[in-house]
Scaffold this active site. Sequence first.
Site: not given
Ligand code: KIV
Length: 285
Positions: A49, A87, A185
Amino acid sequence: MSTPVTVVDVRAAKRSKGAAPLVMVTAYDTPSARIVDAAGVDILLVGDSVANNVLGYEDTISVTIDDMAHHVAAVARARPRCLVVGDMPWMSYHVSREETVRNAARLVRAGAQCIKLEGGRARLGAIEAIIGAEIPVMGHLGLTPQSVLAMGGYRVQAKSADAAQSLLDAAKALEAAGCFAIVLEGVPDSVARTVTDALDVPTIGIGAGPHTDGQVLVFHDLLGLGDAKPAKFVRRYADLRSVAAEAIAAFASDVRSGDYPSDEESYHTTADLGRAFDPPGDATA
Ligand code: KIV
């Protein structure tokens, strides 16, 4: 200094076994990581994100593994006590197993202690390969933003009995594959509750109601730093965008009026620098 949070600590944090709810917040750079850590958060997610919140993209699918490694490294320089999750961006684990593991390792070498990736049964091969390389994996099910094109937009998932059942099956499959925690989510609270009750590993919800083992919010959302209308599940704990804009407007006004910088905010010297440096209009010079 308190002990760092590990994946083993998180893996054990089931509310049904008396654990306190897990708190996860995103951060994308060193100062925000320091703030999140100082607040006593358990898990710091360097989320993809970063795309929408920092890099100005419309969605997360533009973010690359290079971008993510850059931001993970910036967060790791803060040396936070919380568990740092890197991530995996879109197309970094939808490729061969070798490339998938290499990409996960890039985030670990940049400073992540584990990685997160989105998706259910279709991602089991990737999950097993990454765990096979001794890298802990956090799963992510429900409204998975990297699937925005396939989902036809950002929509709450698992609203029918069939969809709820396949989410439950996917969660069990991710747990069996070795995920140490699973983000849920954008799913109905009753579905999140059933999935949470069915798993030994903790669930961390975002837009998934109050029954999960933890909650995650995006840094910019909870601090009111974004300019987009927040989603229904976002609770804003501050309006830092207005605070920041007011502070910068005050600086602009002080510069334009000549009020900034003052004498106290300026450096001085007692050395004789010669006539060229005399203040204008100083008759004694
Ligand atoms: O990238 C992000 O912020 C996420 C969260 C919404 C869990 O994956």
